[in-house]
Design a protein around this motif. Sequence first.
Motif, mmCIF file in Angstrom:
data_model
loop_
_atom_site.group_PDB
_atom_site.id
_atom_site.type_symbol
_atom_site.label_atom_id
_atom_site.label_comp_id
_atom_site.label_asym_id
_atom_site.label_seq_id
_atom_site.Cartn_x
_atom_site.Cartn_y
_atom_site.Cartn_z
ATOM 1 N N VAL A 16 0.843 -1.198 0.000
ATOM 2 C CA VAL A 16 0.000 0.000 0.000
ATOM 3 C C VAL A 16 0.875 1.245 0.000
ATOM 4 N N GLU B 223 0.891 4.088 -2.820
ATOM 5 C CA GLU B 223 0.665 5.483 -2.449
ATOM 6 C C GLU B 223 1.828 6.365 -2.882
ATOM 7 N N ILE C 61 -2.910 11.566 0.570
ATOM 8 C CA ILE C 61 -2.036 10.410 0.325
ATOM 9 C C ILE C 61 -0.741 10.572 1.117
ATOM 10 N N ASP D 18 -1.300 9.864 4.824
ATOM 11 C CA ASP D 18 -1.369 8.427 5.110
ATOM 12 C C ASP D 18 0.010 7.786 5.045
ATOM 13 N N ARG E 45 1.660 5.861 8.122
ATOM 14 C CA ARG E 45 2.061 4.466 7.941
ATOM 15 C C ARG E 45 3.520 4.247 8.356
ATOM 16 N N LEU F 229 -8.503 6.038 4.326
ATOM 17 C CA LEU F 229 -7.132 5.508 4.296
ATOM 18 C C LEU F 229 -6.454 5.702 5.647
ATOM 19 N N THR G 122 -5.225 2.750 8.307
ATOM 20 C CA THR G 122 -3.830 2.705 8.763
ATOM 21 C C THR G 122 -3.765 2.827 10.273
#
Length: 177
Positions: free
Chosen positions: A9, A13, A58, A61, A65, A138, A142
């Motif tokens: 992912v 991204e 994006i 996230d 992450r 998203l 996460t």
Amino acid sequence: MSSAMSSIVYTVESIVGRVLLATIVLLVFGAGVLRSFGHPIVWSVDLAQLLFVWTSFIGADMALRKRNLIAVDLFVRWMPPRTRALVDLATSTVVLAFLVAMVVLGVQLTLSNLQREFGDSGISYGFVTGAVPAGCLLLALTLAGQMVETARSLWGAPKLVFSVLRAPAPNFEETAL
């Protein structure tokens, strides 16, 4: 979410984010050059703004992450790792509730803006507002995965939800010149 899935992912991204950012740069640069020659592209700035909203979510996230969010940890830095992880879990529960609310409200906002046009582009404003529920979803997924990971680590070497455990900051006297 497994580490391998999280890595996939993150890679997707990263690619999407880079493509969106490159497109934004090209749109703004191209619009500036063409405007200087007397041929403005009216819709390019609108499209660049739309892509910027999506790129921002994006990127947020990706930072979450990798646990690279900006953290103000002045008060919790001196706590024992398990206590700090519990504080992180409590905080992340509030953040997760907010993100879920933003998904629900963002979907309602997007649906109410489908007919509205974004600037001079003719693009539906729903594409802009759609970044809110998509990005918050998203982030929520996460965050939920990292909360589970933190909860599982509590009895071993605790992991934090939002950042990486670091040693406590030195006292001011130790760092003064």
